[in-house]
Design a protein around this motif. Structure first.
Motif, short mmCIF file in Angstrom:
data_model
loop_
_atom_site.label_atom_id
_atom_site.label_comp_id
_atom_site.label_asym_id
_atom_site.label_seq_id
_atom_site.Cartn_x
_atom_site.Cartn_y
_atom_site.Cartn_z
N VAL A 72 38.94 11.12 -30.88
CA VAL A 72 39.18 9.76 -30.39
C VAL A 72 40.68 9.63 -30.17
O VAL A 72 41.47 9.81 -31.10
N HIS A 73 41.07 9.35 -28.93
CA HIS A 73 42.46 9.21 -28.55
C HIS A 73 42.78 7.72 -28.40
O HIS A 73 41.98 6.98 -27.83
N ASP A 74 43.96 7.31 -28.87
CA ASP A 74 44.39 5.92 -28.65
C ASP A 74 45.89 5.88 -28.42
O ASP A 74 46.58 6.89 -28.55
N ALA A 75 46.40 4.71 -28.09
CA ALA A 75 47.80 4.55 -27.68
C ALA A 75 48.71 4.09 -28.81
O ALA A 75 49.79 3.58 -28.55
N ASP A 76 48.30 4.26 -30.04
CA ASP A 76 49.11 3.84 -31.19
C ASP A 76 49.56 5.07 -31.96
O ASP A 76 48.76 5.97 -32.22
N GLU A 77 50.82 5.12 -32.33
CA GLU A 77 51.37 6.26 -33.07
C GLU A 77 50.99 6.22 -34.56
O GLU A 77 51.10 7.22 -35.25
N THR A 78 50.57 5.08 -35.06
CA THR A 78 50.28 4.91 -36.48
C THR A 78 49.10 5.78 -36.90
O THR A 78 48.02 5.72 -36.31
N ARG A 79 49.32 6.59 -37.93
CA ARG A 79 48.28 7.50 -38.40
C ARG A 79 47.39 6.79 -39.42
O ARG A 79 47.88 6.11 -40.31
N PRO A 80 46.08 6.96 -39.30
CA PRO A 80 45.18 6.34 -40.27
C PRO A 80 45.25 7.06 -41.61
O PRO A 80 45.56 8.25 -41.68
#
Length: 141
Positions: A72-80
């Motif tokens: 799953v790719h998204d535009a946020d750099e924050t790592r879960p």
């Protein structure tokens, strides 16, 4: 690969797409676990991503020997991060569930452009696609 509007509706659509892919690959035994994994990863991207609402999320599936890699790719750099939810919490267990369903074979990587990709490998029980060998070992976990 498919791109989705960041809406809760995309989660059910992605599950349906993954079900079809697994059937084509003759990996239907992985369907329940893989659907839960893509649901959790995509729900996180829809709910928690700090990016403009018009940014799309993307899913990709890769067939592996005895399994499937879900991205799953998204535009946020924050790592879960895996959180420990309280007994009465209504949410916060998603990544712990992903960790359990994949035997710890999941992670976060950078990607071309803005954001990150979160990946997980769902494999047959007893298959060697687990940490230390196969796709997980190659991911550097």
């Amino acid at each position: 690969m498919n791109r989705w509007a960041r809406s809760p509706r995309c989660v059910s659509l992605a599950r349906r797409e993954l079900r079809q892919v697994l059937a084509e690959w003759d990996l239907t035994g992985l369907t329940d676990a893989a659907e839960l994994v893509v649901s959790e990863l995509l729900t996180n991207a829809v709910r928690h991503v700090r990016a403009p609402q018009d940014r799309l999320v993307e899913t990709r599936y890769e067939r592996l020997a005895g399994g499937v890699r879900i991205e799953v790719h998204d535009a946020d750099e924050t790592r879960p991060v895996v959180r420990e939810a309280s007994m009465d919490a209504e949410s916060g267990r998603g990544l712990a569930l992903v960790d359990a369903l994949t035997g710890g074979c999941w992670g976060v990587s950078g990607r071309e452009g803005v954001g990150k990709l979160v990946w997980a490998v769902v494999a047959d029980d007893g298959h060697e696609d687990r940490p230390g060998s196969g796709p997980c070992g190659e991911q550097g976990l």
